[in-house]
Design an enzyme around this catalytic site. Structure first.
Site, PDB file in Angstrom:
ATOM      1  N   ARG A  43      62.533  28.051  71.609  1.00 57.83           N
ATOM      2  CA  ARG A  43      61.561  28.655  70.682  1.00 57.83           C
ATOM      3  C   ARG A  43      61.863  28.250  69.251  1.00 57.83           C
ATOM      4  O   ARG A  43      60.964  27.987  68.455  1.00 57.83           O
ATOM      5  CB  ARG A  43      61.582  30.185  70.805  1.00 57.83           C
ATOM      6  N   ASP A  84      67.496  33.969  78.094  1.00 59.04           N
ATOM      7  CA  ASP A  84      67.218  34.139  76.663  1.00 59.04           C
ATOM      8  C   ASP A  84      67.936  33.067  75.852  1.00 59.04           C
ATOM      9  O   ASP A  84      67.379  32.532  74.889  1.00 59.04           O
ATOM     10  CB  ASP A  84      67.647  35.526  76.174  1.00 59.04           C
ATOM     11  N   LYS A 107      68.278  41.597  76.710  1.00 57.12           N
ATOM     12  CA  LYS A 107      69.708  41.626  76.385  1.00 57.12           C
ATOM     13  C   LYS A 107      70.212  43.073  76.332  1.00 57.12           C
ATOM     14  O   LYS A 107      71.311  43.374  76.789  1.00 57.12           O
ATOM     15  CB  LYS A 107      69.957  40.920  75.048  1.00 57.12           C
ATOM     16  N   HIS A 139      69.500  48.528  67.890  1.00 60.31           N
ATOM     17  CA  HIS A 139      69.309  47.115  67.543  1.00 60.31           C
ATOM     18  C   HIS A 139      68.396  47.033  66.329  1.00 60.31           C
ATOM     19  O   HIS A 139      67.433  47.788  66.225  1.00 60.31           O
ATOM     20  CB  HIS A 139      68.673  46.360  68.717  1.00 60.31           C
TER      21      HIS A 139
HETATM   22  N1  URA Z   1      66.099  38.647  67.890  1.00 62.55           N
HETATM   23  C1  URA Z   1      66.246  38.332  69.206  1.00 62.55           C
HETATM   24  O1  URA Z   1      67.251  38.650  69.832  1.00 62.55           O
HETATM   25  N2  URA Z   1      65.240  37.667  69.784  1.00 62.55           N
HETATM   26  C2  URA Z   1      64.102  37.318  69.158  1.00 62.55           C
HETATM   27  O2  URA Z   1      63.240  36.731  69.755  1.00 62.55           O
HETATM   28  C3  URA Z   1      63.985  37.642  67.796  1.00 62.55           C
HETATM   29  C4  URA Z   1      65.007  38.316  67.186  1.00 62.55           C
END
Ligand code: URA
Length: 434
Positions: free
Chosen positions: A168, A161, A187, A82
């Site tokens: 957020r 999320d 994730k 990632h």
């Molecule tokens: N990428 C994500 O998946 N989550 C975050 O909080 C920041 C970048």
């Protein structure tokens, strides 16, 4: 649960117990805790931070807030990568088939572009026919047959999320290290991977520009990943210049094919090889990073990585002939150049501004519901350290009827700092944390 009391405790710098965090997140996902209280807690976390145990507990309960993919019946080590995102970062498109060619299973769940950075799903949309909305069954089956898949999130995948990230985004609480860690790792752990390579970017085009913040984020990702039985290695890599030759969705797929043919630019090729090599070591298919790098070079040279790329693209409905004929990728019809305003060396590039300029042409979204233009973008003709004369081209630009062109030109030409000093050569990878 006394929610105001919990918010107050975090506001005063106190610690929340894992059970309280789990009850809070469960209550939010099920709609029992209103967004105004969640927003207040997010802001308290933003200012007060979280202890390691709190952040690990948050990650765990987010991970199990929806469906998790069970890949335990598949043979082959499950390893994913990632990146925190950048401008021109197309590494995933090469790395997934390259790692699969070496025997790993790569279950990649990707996202769309975020702010000034590009997104893997948008790049995949540029491949004619490619379908990233696979069902869980299709995803798992393809991982068994091909060894890699890149899909988008379904509504059932880590819903905590999905809701928290949207909140957020509108409450100015994105840039919080424990919240970012929990978001990314929940994730990844839910996708069925058993190990993770994290590319944490720093520099003007990174989500966290300073090395210090990026290092703190990388350390926290490694710590929490390991605590979750998800062995994680992080690399701090440079995003103070665009990565590779192209920025823009179809253009980045062209670069993907060039790298797989062994004719890609050095920086994006080498970063891809290095990240894939770390995956091979984590997955136990190679003993050292050096031997893993050799293995990656072999798979690129003997065509097996390209064959796996075509197999993967075809399995998801895409046209595998793009590997032989990149003119099947639709570029915007109009081209022009953005030029240097002065003579000297390229001393620095405001990479965020270049990302915004690409979005202004239509390569990304300025608002969440904007339509992306897959055919627009840049070829990067000059990088830091290169000499230029006034009027020399810096970027070749693909645009559609001049849409966004004046603003993009203003942003992009101002993004290059040209001066008398040639910057020292720098390595793309600053450090490895694992
Ligand atoms: N990428 C994500 O998946 N989550 C975050 O909080 C920041 C970048």
């Amino acid at each position: 649960m006394n929610v105001p009391e919990l918010i107050r405790r975090k506001r005063e710098g106190g610690e929340l117990a894992p059970a309280e965090i789990a009850e809070f997140i469960g209550g939010y996902v099920e709609g029992r805790i209103p967004e105004y209280q969640v927003s207040a807690l997010l802001m308290a976390i933003f200012f007060r931070g979280m202890s390691f145990d709190e952040a690990a507990a948050l990650t765990r309960c987010m991970m199990t807030s929806g469906r998790t993919y069970d890949l335990s019946h598949l043979t082959g080590a499950k390893v994913d990568k990632h990146s925190t995102g950048g401008v021109g970062d197309k590494v995933s498109l090469i790395l997934a088939p390259l790692a699969a060619a070496a025997g790993l299973v790569v279950p990649m769940v990707s996202g769309r572009g975020l702010g000034h950075t590009g997104g893997t799903l948008d790049k995949l949309d540029a491949i004619p026919g490619y379908r990233w909305a696979l069902s869980e069954d299709e995803f798992v089956r393809q991982l068994g047959t091909v060894g890699c898949a890149i899909i988008g999130q379904t509504p059932e995948f880590v819903p905590a999320d999905r809701k928290l990230y949207a909140l957020r985004d509108v409450t100015a609480t994105v840039e919080s290290i424990p919240l970012i860690c929990a978001s990314i790792l929940s994730k990844k752990a839910a996708s069925g991977t058993r190990a993770l390579v994290m590319d944490v970017k720093f520099g003007s085009g990174a989500f966290m520009p300073t090395v210090e913040d990026s290092r703190a984020l990388a350390r926290q990702l490694v710590g929490i990943g390991n605590a979750l039985a998800l062995p994680t290695v992080a690399m701090l890599t440079r995003m103070d210049r665009p990565l590779g030759r192209y920025v823009g969705n179809a253009l980045e797929v062209i670069e993907t094919v060039e790298i797989l043919r062994g004719a890609g630019p050095e920086d994006s090729t080498e970063l891809t090889i290095l990240e894939t090599a770390e995956m091979l070591v984590l997955g136990g298919v190679e003993p050292t990073v050096e031997s893993a790098i050799e293995r990656c070079r072999q798979h690129l040279a003997d065509g097996s990585a390209m064959a796996k790329f075509q197999e993967w693209v075809a399995a998801q409905g895409g046209d595998p002939r793009i590997a032989d004929d990149t003119s099947l990728l639709q570029l915007a019809p109009d081209t022009t150049m953005f030029n240097a305003a002065a003579e000297g060396f390229i001393e620095a590039v405001d990479t965020r501004a270049l990302g915004v300029a690409a979005n202004t042409l239509g390569a990304g979204r300025l608002k969440a519901d904007d339509q992306v233009d897959l055919g627009v973008g840049f070829e990067v003709l000059r990088q830091p350290g290169d000499p230029v004369r006034a009027g020399d081209p810096l970027l070749r630009v693909w645009h559609r009827n001049g849409r966004g062109l004046d603003e993009a030109r203003r942003l992009a030409e101002a993004a290059y700092r040209i001066g008398p000093n040639k910057p020292a050569d720098v390595s793309l990878v600053l450090e490895r944390i694992g």
